[in-house]
Write an enzyme that holds these catalytic residues in place. Structure first.
Site, PDB file in Angstrom:
ATOM      1  CG  LEU A   1      26.287  31.416  36.038  1.00 32.09           C
ATOM      2  CD1 LEU A   1      26.305  31.321  34.503  1.00 32.09           C
ATOM      3  CD2 LEU A   1      26.804  32.801  36.438  1.00 32.09           C
TER       4      LEU A   1
ATOM      5  CG  HIS B   1      45.452  41.816  42.145  1.00 36.66           C
ATOM      6  ND1 HIS B   1      45.540  41.376  40.840  1.00 36.66           N
ATOM      7  CD2 HIS B   1      46.725  41.752  42.636  1.00 36.66           C
ATOM      8  CE1 HIS B   1      46.795  41.061  40.562  1.00 36.66           C
ATOM      9  NE2 HIS B   1      47.536  41.288  41.628  1.00 36.66           N
TER      10      HIS B   1
ATOM     11  CG  ASP C   1      46.885  39.028  31.663  1.00 32.44           C
ATOM     12  OD1 ASP C   1      47.407  39.472  32.706  1.00 32.44           O
ATOM     13  OD2 ASP C   1      47.535  38.550  30.722  1.00 32.44           O
TER      14      ASP C   1
HETATM   15  C1  FPP Z   1      46.207  39.045  36.191  1.00 34.28           C
HETATM   16  O1  FPP Z   1      46.580  40.371  36.340  1.00 34.28           O
HETATM   17  C2  FPP Z   1      45.217  38.609  37.115  1.00 34.28           C
HETATM   18  C3  FPP Z   1      45.341  37.623  38.035  1.00 34.28           C
HETATM   19  C4  FPP Z   1      46.469  37.366  38.935  1.00 34.28           C
HETATM   20  C5  FPP Z   1      44.202  36.723  38.172  1.00 34.28           C
HETATM   21  C6  FPP Z   1      42.893  37.405  38.435  1.00 34.28           C
HETATM   22  C7  FPP Z   1      42.769  37.901  39.806  1.00 34.28           C
HETATM   23  C8  FPP Z   1      41.838  38.794  40.183  1.00 34.28           C
HETATM   24  C9  FPP Z   1      40.803  39.345  39.264  1.00 34.28           C
HETATM   25  C10 FPP Z   1      41.872  39.239  41.586  1.00 34.28           C
HETATM   26  C11 FPP Z   1      40.677  38.869  42.359  1.00 34.28           C
HETATM   27  C12 FPP Z   1      40.295  37.455  42.268  1.00 34.28           C
HETATM   28  C13 FPP Z   1      39.389  36.892  43.085  1.00 34.28           C
HETATM   29  C14 FPP Z   1      38.819  35.578  42.758  1.00 34.28           C
HETATM   30  C15 FPP Z   1      38.914  37.559  44.293  1.00 34.28           C
HETATM   31  P1  FPP Z   1      48.136  40.629  36.381  1.00 34.28           P
HETATM   32  O2  FPP Z   1      48.504  40.940  37.787  1.00 34.28           O
HETATM   33  O3  FPP Z   1      48.861  39.476  35.765  1.00 34.28           O
HETATM   34  O4  FPP Z   1      48.252  41.897  35.468  1.00 34.28           O
HETATM   35  P2  FPP Z   1      49.538  42.355  34.638  1.00 34.28           P
HETATM   36  O5  FPP Z   1      49.746  41.328  33.565  1.00 34.28           O
HETATM   37  O6  FPP Z   1      49.135  43.686  34.111  1.00 34.28           O
HETATM   38  O7  FPP Z   1      50.682  42.426  35.605  1.00 34.28           O
END
Ligand code: FPP
Length: 238
Positions: free
Chosen positions: A135, A40, A23
């Site tokens: 893994l 991301h 997150d």
């Molecule tokens: C939350 O950050 C993250 C996600 C939406 C999920 C995790 C996604 C990635 C790490 C991107 C790449 C993934 C893959 C598998 C290639 P947020 O956008 O909710 O952050 P915020 O809470 O600060 O808005």
């Protein structure tokens, strides 16, 4: 390290299934005046580093990442499209890394809403890495914990069973080792957000304020040290 060698070390250090709620990508980008998508992108690089660390860790057999929740469809269309494209690029780039570190890739969740080429990429990556044994990296994609439980219960009922045991459900769940030992969530939020509800029954939780793109193997290492010092009693007194 081969999974059978890891088995021997499990007695001393029982951390075998690590789960991570990633997150804070958006906040990381916003703090730098960048588009959320940059967060991301950086986040995907961190997944690679953490996976490589886990592949070389003496006891971790599975690492499960929450990559896309059923709630994530509510994000702006462009961001959702970007995440789908990023996943495709990530898997394409990742194949040699999986092979190098003997990582098996597995996806859980309902992928029927994904584009056909993306579904194909996921299936192919699973197939091409299925013999890897150091893994298992699980990506939870369009995943929801309640939906997963309802799905397996319905499957078992369809097979003709009307009285279910905990074992029936554990066995039917998609994850290879259903019980999670340690769950980490980044960015300071302290919620489970419908992640692996069945599998977290006895998990230790660790919440860190670090935003996911800033998370690294040093921090993971110190969280694991902290975890191994905690006494896990499973409801008993030892
Ligand atoms: C939350 O950050 C993250 C996600 C939406 C999920 C995790 C996604 C990635 C790490 C991107 C790449 C993934 C893959 C598998 C290639 P947020 O956008 O909710 O952050 P915020 O809470 O600060 O808005």
């Amino acid at each position: 390290m081969h999974q059978s060698d890891k088995e021997e070390m499990r007695e001393e250090t029982p951390l075998k299934h690590l789960a991570i709620i990633m997150d804070g990508n958006g906040r990381w980008a916003q703090e730098r005046g960048l588009k959320r998508t940059k967060g991301h992108e950086k986040g995907a690089d961190v997944i690679r580093d953490i996976t490589t660390y886990c592949a070389n860790h003496p006891t971790i057999e599975t690492v499960t990442f929450y990559a896309f929740s059923t709630e994530n469809w509510k994000r702006p269309k462009l961001e959702v499209e970007f995440l789908m494209k990023l996943l495709d690029t990530y898997l394409k780039k990742e194949l040699p890394v999986y092979q190098k570190h003997h990582v098996r890739f597995l996806a859980i969740g309902d992928m029927t809403r994904f584009s056909k080429p993306l579904q194909k990429r996921i299936k192919e990556t699973e197939a091409r890495t299925k013999e890897n044994h150091s893994l298992t990296q699980v990506l939870a994609l369009n995943y929801g914990g309640r939906a997963e439980i309802v799905g397996v219960v319905n499957d078992i009922v369809k097979e003709g069973k009307s009285v279910l045991t905990e074992k029936d459900i554990s066995r039917a769940l998609q994850t290879p080792y259903s019980d999670i030992d340690l769950l980490i969530r980044t960015s300071g939020e302290e919620r489970i957000s419908n992640f692996l509800l069945w599998q977290i029954s006895y998990a230790e939780f660790y919440f860190t304020p670090t935003l996911w793109p800033d998370f690294n193997t040093q921090e993971l290492d110190s969280i694991i040290t902290h975890y191994t010092q905690r006494t896990r009693r499973f409801g008993g007194l030892q």
